[in-house]
Design a protein around this motif. Sequence first.
Motif, PDB file in Angstrom:
ATOM      1  N   PHE A 186     -60.820  24.943 -39.651  1.00 55.92           N
ATOM      2  CA  PHE A 186     -60.597  25.342 -38.252  1.00 55.92           C
ATOM      3  C   PHE A 186     -61.856  26.021 -37.731  1.00 55.92           C
ATOM      4  N   ALA A 187     -62.248  25.690 -36.520  1.00 57.07           N
ATOM      5  CA  ALA A 187     -63.359  26.410 -35.872  1.00 57.07           C
ATOM      6  C   ALA A 187     -63.048  26.551 -34.393  1.00 57.07           C
ATOM      7  N   SER A 188     -63.414  27.698 -33.858  1.00 56.67           N
ATOM      8  CA  SER A 188     -63.010  28.005 -32.487  1.00 56.67           C
ATOM      9  C   SER A 188     -64.109  27.689 -31.466  1.00 56.67           C
ATOM     10  N   ALA A 189     -63.735  27.889 -30.227  1.00 58.78           N
ATOM     11  CA  ALA A 189     -64.664  27.677 -29.116  1.00 58.78           C
ATOM     12  C   ALA A 189     -65.818  28.677 -29.210  1.00 58.78           C
ATOM     13  N   THR A 190     -66.961  28.282 -28.690  1.00 61.59           N
ATOM     14  CA  THR A 190     -68.127  29.165 -28.655  1.00 61.59           C
ATOM     15  C   THR A 190     -68.757  29.091 -27.272  1.00 61.59           C
ATOM     16  N   ILE A 191     -69.464  30.152 -26.934  1.00 61.69           N
ATOM     17  CA  ILE A 191     -70.110  30.189 -25.621  1.00 61.69           C
ATOM     18  C   ILE A 191     -71.609  30.348 -25.829  1.00 61.69           C
ATOM     19  N   ASP A 251     -60.673  23.683 -32.818  1.00 61.99           N
ATOM     20  CA  ASP A 251     -60.380  22.337 -33.350  1.00 61.99           C
ATOM     21  C   ASP A 251     -60.020  22.428 -34.829  1.00 61.99           C
ATOM     22  N   GLU A 252     -59.217  21.465 -35.266  1.00 62.01           N
ATOM     23  CA  GLU A 252     -58.831  21.384 -36.679  1.00 62.01           C
ATOM     24  C   GLU A 252     -59.284  20.055 -37.259  1.00 62.01           C
ATOM     25  N   VAL A 253     -59.832  20.105 -38.455  1.00 59.27           N
ATOM     26  CA  VAL A 253     -60.213  18.857 -39.134  1.00 59.27           C
ATOM     27  C   VAL A 253     -59.556  18.859 -40.520  1.00 59.27           C
ATOM     28  N   ILE A 254     -58.816  17.785 -40.790  1.00 56.83           N
ATOM     29  CA  ILE A 254     -58.126  17.652 -42.080  1.00 56.83           C
ATOM     30  C   ILE A 254     -58.855  16.591 -42.892  1.00 56.83           C
ATOM     31  N   LEU A 255     -59.334  17.001 -44.063  1.00 51.92           N
ATOM     32  CA  LEU A 255     -60.051  16.055 -44.924  1.00 51.92           C
ATOM     33  C   LEU A 255     -59.227  15.771 -46.167  1.00 51.92           C
ATOM     34  N   VAL A 260     -66.727  23.229 -43.005  1.00 51.40           N
ATOM     35  CA  VAL A 260     -66.107  24.198 -43.938  1.00 51.40           C
ATOM     36  C   VAL A 260     -65.067  23.492 -44.813  1.00 51.40           C
ATOM     37  N   ALA A 261     -64.381  22.501 -44.244  1.00 57.23           N
ATOM     38  CA  ALA A 261     -63.391  21.753 -45.034  1.00 57.23           C
ATOM     39  C   ALA A 261     -64.097  20.937 -46.119  1.00 57.23           C
ATOM     40  N   ALA A 262     -65.195  20.276 -45.768  1.00 58.62           N
ATOM     41  CA  ALA A 262     -65.923  19.444 -46.740  1.00 58.62           C
ATOM     42  C   ALA A 262     -66.510  20.317 -47.852  1.00 58.62           C
ATOM     43  N   ASN A 263     -67.035  21.477 -47.467  1.00 59.47           N
ATOM     44  CA  ASN A 263     -67.627  22.395 -48.448  1.00 59.47           C
ATOM     45  C   ASN A 263     -66.561  22.861 -49.447  1.00 59.47           C
ATOM     46  N   VAL A 317     -61.247  27.821 -43.629  1.00 58.64           N
ATOM     47  CA  VAL A 317     -60.280  26.890 -44.209  1.00 58.64           C
ATOM     48  C   VAL A 317     -58.909  27.488 -43.952  1.00 58.64           C
ATOM     49  N   ILE A 318     -57.976  26.668 -43.462  1.00 55.65           N
ATOM     50  CA  ILE A 318     -56.635  27.216 -43.206  1.00 55.65           C
ATOM     51  C   ILE A 318     -55.576  26.536 -44.064  1.00 55.65           C
TER      52      ILE A 318
END
Length: 320
Positions: free
Chosen positions: A7-12, A31-35, A117-120, A319-320
């Motif tokens: 999971f990673a959040s919005a940035t400005i 956004d969430e990415v499931i690997l 972070v998910a891949a790591n 990672v969540i």
Amino acid sequence: MKTVTGFASATIGNVACGFDVLGFAITEPGDEVILTFREGSVEELPVSITSISGDRGALPRDPKKNTSSFVVLKFLEYIRTHKGIDFEGHIELELKKNLPLSSGMGSSAASAAAALVAANELMGRPCSKMELVQFAIEGERVACGSAHADNAAPAILGNFVLIRSYNPIDLITIPPPKNLFCTLVHPHIEVRTAYARSVLPRMVSLKTATEQWGNVGALVSGLLTSDYELIGRSLVDVIAEPKRAPLIPDFYKVKNAALEAGALGCSIAGSGPSLFAFSSSLETAVKVGDAMQEAFLNIRDKLQSDIWVSPVCKEGAKVI
Ligand code: HSE
């Protein structure tokens, strides 16, 4: 088979005066990415995209062109050549897009950071977060044609991140002052980053540059000393904001509404069209959001918008 969700959040990006050199993360949305790693099954590329939701079909499905899969491919190549980690298998990627595209909210950086972070994690954490940033920056080049780091770095590292140098990359994280709250308002229009960059001047005068770097230095000082007044005074952008303001309907009216409601300062979030404002209390940050939303509704075409009020996220991608 093993599955990991990042999971990673919005940035400005920019934070008003720090074009391409300063950015920060907020706590939501993200956004969430499931690997999913499948051992043994070798395909042409080590990563494939199985599904993308929330993008209305707008993002590329080709793993070499989609930011989230592209950064994983780069990461895998790096750990093979630099860390001696090879594997027999295949990674399936599912992207849950919660951030609007072309919003100035670091949408592509969030997808890249969540994927990294998910891949790591999937590969046994061979890289530090600092190492992961380089792949996320490359992802920005794929997404918009420019490898700026002011969304990618805070998306992974959290906090404020100052990019002292791009070559070699030198990142300085700055923890947020305790009572700093961000109001982010996203009007329902799109501005592509590549276009918002094309309207910027190629050259700036020495007078303009002097004004800008005075504010960047002062903003960093204000953040480090929790000097909220100084933070407010330093949120001045004399380079990008004047050129990009015309891309956002009634930008100055919305900005003034934020200041009148008590914000310390307000500017364009990244390349826009979202705006961000800082306040020194949660209560004021909420009021500021209402005033900005109201101002967007009052303009000729009653522009709808979404609001998020959030402290600065200290954690970064996880990672969540
Ligand atoms: N620094 C980048 C720009 C941020 O202003 O183009 C993009 O969100």
